[in-house]
Design a protein around this motif. Structure first.
Motif, PDB file in Angstrom:
ATOM      1  N   SER A  48       0.726  -1.383  -0.091  1.00 28.68           N
ATOM      2  CA  SER A  48       0.037  -0.022   0.015  1.00 28.68           C
ATOM      3  C   SER A  48       0.994   1.141   0.105  1.00 28.68           C
ATOM      4  O   SER A  48       2.078   1.143   0.576  1.00 28.68           O
ATOM      5  CB  SER A  48      -0.870  -0.075   1.073  1.00 28.68           C
ATOM      6  OG  SER A  48      -0.240   0.289   2.434  1.00 28.68           O
ATOM      7  N   TRP A  62      -1.502  11.090 -11.646  1.00 27.97           N
ATOM      8  CA  TRP A  62      -1.893  10.111 -10.950  1.00 27.97           C
ATOM      9  C   TRP A  62      -3.333   9.513 -11.116  1.00 27.97           C
ATOM     10  O   TRP A  62      -3.593   8.256 -11.215  1.00 27.97           O
ATOM     11  CB  TRP A  62      -1.611   9.975  -9.457  1.00 27.97           C
ATOM     12  CG  TRP A  62      -0.295   9.765  -8.936  1.00 27.97           C
ATOM     13  CD1 TRP A  62       0.959  10.558  -8.488  1.00 27.97           C
ATOM     14  CD2 TRP A  62       0.341   8.484  -8.751  1.00 27.97           C
ATOM     15  NE1 TRP A  62       1.811   9.976  -8.048  1.00 27.97           N
ATOM     16  CE2 TRP A  62       1.723   8.686  -8.166  1.00 27.97           C
ATOM     17  CE3 TRP A  62      -0.204   7.218  -8.937  1.00 27.97           C
ATOM     18  CZ2 TRP A  62       2.422   7.459  -7.998  1.00 27.97           C
ATOM     19  CZ3 TRP A  62       0.588   6.046  -8.800  1.00 27.97           C
ATOM     20  CH2 TRP A  62       1.885   6.346  -8.302  1.00 27.97           C
ATOM     21  N   LEU A  66      -4.101   5.647 -12.441  1.00 29.00           N
ATOM     22  CA  LEU A  66      -5.001   4.587 -11.846  1.00 29.00           C
ATOM     23  C   LEU A  66      -6.217   4.443 -12.908  1.00 29.00           C
ATOM     24  O   LEU A  66      -6.825   3.246 -12.756  1.00 29.00           O
ATOM     25  CB  LEU A  66      -5.609   5.255 -10.428  1.00 29.00           C
ATOM     26  CG  LEU A  66      -4.675   5.118  -9.250  1.00 29.00           C
ATOM     27  CD1 LEU A  66      -4.660   6.425  -8.277  1.00 29.00           C
ATOM     28  CD2 LEU A  66      -4.510   3.882  -8.774  1.00 29.00           C
ATOM     29  N   LEU A 181      -4.373  -3.634  -8.513  1.00 30.05           N
ATOM     30  CA  LEU A 181      -5.122  -3.000  -7.437  1.00 30.05           C
ATOM     31  C   LEU A 181      -6.031  -3.776  -6.710  1.00 30.05           C
ATOM     32  O   LEU A 181      -6.590  -4.665  -7.310  1.00 30.05           O
ATOM     33  CB  LEU A 181      -5.794  -1.959  -8.074  1.00 30.05           C
ATOM     34  CG  LEU A 181      -4.733  -0.791  -8.845  1.00 30.05           C
ATOM     35  CD1 LEU A 181      -5.700   0.295  -9.255  1.00 30.05           C
ATOM     36  CD2 LEU A 181      -3.936  -0.088  -7.930  1.00 30.05           C
ATOM     37  N   THR A 185      -8.035   0.527  -2.691  1.00 34.26           N
ATOM     38  CA  THR A 185      -7.735   1.644  -3.426  1.00 34.26           C
ATOM     39  C   THR A 185      -8.624   2.771  -3.364  1.00 34.26           C
ATOM     40  O   THR A 185      -9.787   2.519  -3.599  1.00 34.26           O
ATOM     41  CB  THR A 185      -7.124   1.243  -4.704  1.00 34.26           C
ATOM     42  OG1 THR A 185      -6.027   0.261  -4.641  1.00 34.26           O
ATOM     43  CG2 THR A 185      -6.682   2.515  -5.469  1.00 34.26           C
ATOM     44  N   PHE A 187      -8.674   6.863  -4.054  1.00 36.79           N
ATOM     45  CA  PHE A 187      -8.062   8.089  -4.565  1.00 36.79           C
ATOM     46  C   PHE A 187      -9.151   9.104  -4.930  1.00 36.79           C
ATOM     47  O   PHE A 187     -10.021   8.784  -5.787  1.00 36.79           O
ATOM     48  CB  PHE A 187      -7.426   7.660  -5.881  1.00 36.79           C
ATOM     49  CG  PHE A 187      -6.366   8.803  -6.335  1.00 36.79           C
ATOM     50  CD1 PHE A 187      -5.281   9.213  -5.689  1.00 36.79           C
ATOM     51  CD2 PHE A 187      -6.620   9.340  -7.575  1.00 36.79           C
ATOM     52  CE1 PHE A 187      -4.674  10.255  -5.960  1.00 36.79           C
ATOM     53  CE2 PHE A 187      -5.744  10.731  -8.050  1.00 36.79           C
ATOM     54  CZ  PHE A 187      -4.846  10.858  -7.311  1.00 36.79           C
ATOM     55  N   ARG A 199      -4.975   6.342  -1.455  1.00 39.66           N
ATOM     56  CA  ARG A 199      -4.189   5.310  -1.046  1.00 39.66           C
ATOM     57  C   ARG A 199      -4.382   4.205  -2.241  1.00 39.66           C
ATOM     58  O   ARG A 199      -5.414   3.776  -2.672  1.00 39.66           O
ATOM     59  CB  ARG A 199      -4.609   4.730   0.350  1.00 39.66           C
ATOM     60  CG  ARG A 199      -3.900   3.691   1.035  1.00 39.66           C
ATOM     61  CD  ARG A 199      -4.185   3.249   2.264  1.00 39.66           C
ATOM     62  NE  ARG A 199      -5.454   2.531   2.275  1.00 39.66           N
ATOM     63  CZ  ARG A 199      -5.559   1.321   2.909  1.00 39.66           C
ATOM     64  NH1 ARG A 199      -4.698   0.859   3.276  1.00 39.66           N
ATOM     65  NH2 ARG A 199      -6.922   0.753   2.945  1.00 39.66           N
ATOM     66  N   ILE A 200      -3.172   3.762  -2.595  1.00 43.66           N
ATOM     67  CA  ILE A 200      -2.937   2.756  -3.607  1.00 43.66           C
ATOM     68  C   ILE A 200      -2.754   1.255  -2.862  1.00 43.66           C
ATOM     69  O   ILE A 200      -1.761   1.363  -2.057  1.00 43.66           O
ATOM     70  CB  ILE A 200      -2.031   2.775  -4.380  1.00 43.66           C
ATOM     71  CG1 ILE A 200      -2.071   4.233  -5.268  1.00 43.66           C
ATOM     72  CG2 ILE A 200      -1.896   1.768  -5.385  1.00 43.66           C
ATOM     73  CD1 ILE A 200      -1.159   4.653  -6.337  1.00 43.66           C
ATOM     74  N   ALA A 202      -2.429  -2.878  -3.228  1.00 42.77           N
ATOM     75  CA  ALA A 202      -2.338  -3.732  -4.445  1.00 42.77           C
ATOM     76  C   ALA A 202      -1.689  -5.187  -3.967  1.00 42.77           C
ATOM     77  O   ALA A 202      -1.199  -5.179  -2.894  1.00 42.77           O
ATOM     78  CB  ALA A 202      -1.236  -3.374  -5.539  1.00 42.77           C
TER      79      ALA A 202
END
Length: 208
Positions: A48, A62, A66, A181, A185, A187, A199-200, A202
């Motif tokens: 993350s 970004w 995404l 992902l 996630t 965003f 926050r990402i 994966a």
């Protein structure tokens, strides 16, 4: 220019991160009160990254990155942003003339002890990574459990999957694995100061 997948991560805006192994383990108690254990499948890297402090142009890059992944449908190359090079070379960079690729590597039968040929005197410290790449998209990585200087064999986790071919290239600069992902996630929140946060999250997509 056409976008290809897996995509590399953007090099800015990342803040707090977590990059650890995700295991599915089961305990197996025995009649004699011993505790056995078994794993369901291979351990996978789980990660993350928080995003903060970006200008509008960076936020939009970004957002586009995404969006292009279509949730978990498409993949990207993810790595530990604190260990893009081995820890001993974080401030100095790799030795002159060395691009990060090993000339040879080998494993023990359990595939969890690695011997790797790097420049004479090259240091790897506990927690550093060695990546493996093969074909167009094959990528995975292991973490060192002990320090190594010279040609000493070192314990690594996870055991290198058998899908990694013997002619894969081992390397220490920007080691990554293929990731997708997860629904965690998030965003798109924008603060009153105009900065976007998110926050990402994966998980590794382990395939040849």
């Amino acid at each position: 220019m056409a976008i290809t997948f897996p995509r590399p991560m953007l090099p800015y805006g990342l803040n707090v991160q977590s990059f650890e192994l995700d295991r599915i383990d089961y305990l197996s108690p025995t009649v004699g009160a011993g505790i056995g254990a078994v794993s369901a499948g291979s351990p996978l890297w789980s990660a993350s990254w928080s995003l903060a402090g970006m200008r509008e142009n960076e936020m939009e890059e970004w957002r586009a990155w995404l969006t292009s992944l279509r949730g978990p449908q498409r993949s990207f190359f993810g790595g530990d942003q604190r260990r893009r090079v081995p820890r001993a070379y974080r401030t100095t960079g790799l030795p002159s003339g060395f691009n990060g690729d090993a000339t040879a590597w080998s494993l023990n039968n359990d595939r969890d002890v690695l011997t790797i040929s790097l420049p004479n005197g090259f240091a790897l410290l506990t927690g550093d990574y060695v990546g493996f790449r093969w074909g167009t998209h094959g990528r995975t990585k292991v973490r060192l459990l002990e320090a190594r200087v010279g040609t000493a064999a070192v314990a690594v986790e996870p055991p290198l999957p058998t899908l990694v071919p013997g002619n894969a290239i081992a390397y220490v600069k920007d080691p990554v694995c293929v990731m997708k992902l997860t629904p965690d996630t998030d965003f798109g929140s924008i603060g009153v100061d105009g900065q976007m946060a998110g926050r990402i999250v994966a998980i590794q997509d382990l395939r040849s």
